[in-house]
Design a protein around this motif. Structure first.
Motif, PDB file in Angstrom:
ATOM      1  N   SER A   7      39.240  37.194  49.203  1.00 60.53           N
ATOM      2  CA  SER A   7      37.865  37.562  48.893  1.00 60.53           C
ATOM      3  C   SER A   7      38.021  38.008  47.125  1.00 60.53           C
ATOM      4  N   ALA A   8      39.584  38.428  47.064  1.00 61.98           N
ATOM      5  CA  ALA A   8      39.713  38.996  45.381  1.00 61.98           C
ATOM      6  C   ALA A   8      39.728  37.748  44.686  1.00 61.98           C
ATOM      7  N   LYS A   9      40.142  36.458  45.142  1.00 63.45           N
ATOM      8  CA  LYS A   9      40.223  35.428  44.371  1.00 63.45           C
ATOM      9  C   LYS A   9      38.867  34.271  44.083  1.00 63.45           C
ATOM     10  N   SER A  10      38.120  34.796  45.067  1.00 60.51           N
ATOM     11  CA  SER A  10      36.703  34.077  44.931  1.00 60.51           C
ATOM     12  C   SER A  10      35.734  34.773  43.913  1.00 60.51           C
ATOM     13  N   GLU A  11      35.676  33.718  42.819  1.00 65.96           N
ATOM     14  CA  GLU A  11      34.534  33.900  41.739  1.00 65.96           C
ATOM     15  C   GLU A  11      33.180  33.999  42.285  1.00 65.96           C
ATOM     16  N   ASP A  30      40.102  43.719  46.659  1.00 67.92           N
ATOM     17  CA  ASP A  30      38.799  43.006  47.811  1.00 67.92           C
ATOM     18  C   ASP A  30      37.640  42.741  46.758  1.00 67.92           C
ATOM     19  N   LEU A  31      37.662  42.994  45.600  1.00 68.74           N
ATOM     20  CA  LEU A  31      36.606  43.060  44.747  1.00 68.74           C
ATOM     21  C   LEU A  31      36.488  41.769  43.814  1.00 68.74           C
ATOM     22  N   ASN A  32      35.209  41.366  43.692  1.00 68.76           N
ATOM     23  CA  ASN A  32      35.172  40.153  42.751  1.00 68.76           C
ATOM     24  C   ASN A  32      34.480  40.756  41.369  1.00 68.76           C
ATOM     25  N   LEU A  33      34.180  39.810  40.607  1.00 68.18           N
ATOM     26  CA  LEU A  33      33.784  40.218  39.155  1.00 68.18           C
ATOM     27  C   LEU A  33      32.450  40.804  39.434  1.00 68.18           C
ATOM     28  N   ALA A  34      31.645  40.233  40.256  1.00 66.10           N
ATOM     29  CA  ALA A  34      29.976  40.694  40.556  1.00 66.10           C
ATOM     30  C   ALA A  34      30.271  42.056  40.875  1.00 66.10           C
ATOM     31  N   ASP A  35      31.022  42.262  41.727  1.00 70.14           N
ATOM     32  CA  ASP A  35      31.298  43.784  42.292  1.00 70.14           C
ATOM     33  C   ASP A  35      31.694  44.861  41.053  1.00 70.14           C
ATOM     34  N   ILE A 192      46.689  46.302  38.651  1.00 70.83           N
ATOM     35  CA  ILE A 192      46.922  45.249  38.410  1.00 70.83           C
ATOM     36  C   ILE A 192      46.000  44.153  38.836  1.00 70.83           C
ATOM     37  N   TRP A 193      45.686  44.230  40.232  1.00 68.95           N
ATOM     38  CA  TRP A 193      44.675  43.290  40.942  1.00 68.95           C
ATOM     39  C   TRP A 193      43.233  43.362  40.218  1.00 68.95           C
ATOM     40  N   ALA A 194      42.923  44.415  39.829  1.00 71.30           N
ATOM     41  CA  ALA A 194      41.565  44.635  39.086  1.00 71.30           C
ATOM     42  C   ALA A 194      41.735  44.020  37.694  1.00 71.30           C
ATOM     43  N   LEU A 195      42.672  44.432  36.933  1.00 75.26           N
ATOM     44  CA  LEU A 195      43.033  43.503  35.775  1.00 75.26           C
ATOM     45  C   LEU A 195      43.114  42.152  35.693  1.00 75.26           C
ATOM     46  N   LEU A 196      43.772  41.566  36.715  1.00 76.28           N
ATOM     47  CA  LEU A 196      43.882  40.178  37.006  1.00 76.28           C
ATOM     48  C   LEU A 196      42.386  39.479  37.212  1.00 76.28           C
TER      49      LEU A 196
END
Ligand code: CP
Length: 333
Positions: A7-11, A30-35, A192-196
């Motif tokens: 889910s982290a990779k899904s835009e 677990d968060l995407n850009l909309a989150d 790191i995950w969030a910044l990516l």
């Protein structure tokens, strides 16, 4: 090193509604850009609440927040309590030493007990990686991970990112340097995950023994992550310098040769911060060991945003409590 969930990779798509659907916050992976955008927009609204003469609302009246800390904390615990009270929630604070954990109660039993006495949102800090994930499987309450072992500290990363945006604007393309004990740092991982996801360029810098091998072994997936042991290379052209607490117990375990060598090679001080952009901001999640990973002058200097990080921690946590308390479990018709 845990892998990122799919889910982290899904835009997000343009039609994706800006509503909060998640039951738990276990990691930023677990968060995407909309989150992220929804959390940051809600945080702006919470800052407006904090700036009112009476910085309180009754929005979460009837909601019960339970904080459960199996490890020490100053910032995270206090800011969740302040955030809950500012929104009118009932707040129950438990530490492992005060609860029946000392009598042998398991984490699962404690979580179920808190749900049975009415907790809607459970904030959990635990020394074991995965504790929040486990807890979330045994309760209908929303679980917010307030730090689990070496795994994740998502609310710290969210307040860090919000602070960067506040000072520098959008994160995309910004060079963020994380310096220090990255191997053992849940704060570094969640950042790191969030910044990516937000499109930043990340440089990880520290002694080889404190750098996770994962990032050098998965280069094709992680093109925006650079790993180096050379602080001078790392700091060149940096927009953000994020220092991490030097966990001095690591020296006892011989992971670093000596504190003085670490300070000589990796301390952020007036000489080393001069290698970054003159507009660079300096961050630290706290607690700060001034004189070790960062000098007192830089920690309190004009480039430091450490106080802003702590202050923003309340608004970020207010935003998360609001989103969880008002979350939608189904898309509207
Ligand atoms: N950054 C952080 O988690 O601080 P505390 O341990 O004081 O909560």
């Amino acid at each position: 090193m845990p892998t990122r969930s799919k889910s982290a990779k899904s835009e997000p798509t343009k039609s994706e509604p800006a509503i909060w659907l998640r039951k738990d916050l276990l990691d930023t992976a677990d968060l995407n850009l909309a989150d992220f955008n929804l959390i940051f927009e809600t945080t702006e609204a919470m800052i407006e609440v904090r700036e009112r003469p009476v910085a309180r609302t009754t929005t979460l009246r009837g909601t019960t927040l339970a904080t459960l800390f199996y490890e020490n904390s100053t910032r995270t615990r206090a800011s969740f309590e302040i955030a809950g009270k500012a929104l009118g929630a009932d707040v129950v604070n438990l530490s492992a030493s005060q609860s029946s954990v000392g009598k042998g109660e398991s984490l699962i039993d404690t979580v179920r007990t808190l749900e049975a006495i009415g907790a809607d949102i459970l904030v959990l800090r635990h020394p074991l990686s995965g504790a929040s994930t486990l807890a979330s499987k045994y309760t209908n309450a929303s679980v917010i991970n307030a730090g689990d072992g070496m795994h994740a500290h998502p609310t710290q990363a969210l307040l860090d990112l919000f602070t960067i945006k506040q000072h520098l604007g959008e994160l995309s393309g910004r060079k963020i340097v994380i310096v220090g004990d990255i191997l053992h740092s849940r704060v570094a991982r969640s950042n790191i995950w969030a910044l990516l996801t937000l499109g930043a360029q990340i440089t990880l810098c520290g002694p080889a023994t404190l750098l996770p091998k994962y990032f050098t072994q998965h280069k094709s997936d992680l093109q925006n992550v650079t790993v180096t042991t050379n602080l001078k290379t790392a700091l060149s052209n940096a927009d953000v310098v994020m220092t991490l607490r030097l966990q001095k117990e690591r020296q006892r375990n011989s992971i670093i040769p000596s504190l003085s060598e670490y300070i000589r090679n990796y301390q952020i001080n007036n000489d080393t911060i001069a290698l970054a952009k003159s507009t660079a901001i300096v961050m630290h999640p706290g607690p700060v060991n001034a004189g070790f990973e960062i000098s007192q002058e830089v920690a309190e200097g004009k480039q430091s945003v450490i106080s802003a990080q702590i202050t923003n921690g309340v608004a970020i946590r207010m935003a998360l409590l609001y989103l969880f308390a008002t979350r939608t479990t189904d898309f509207p018709a």
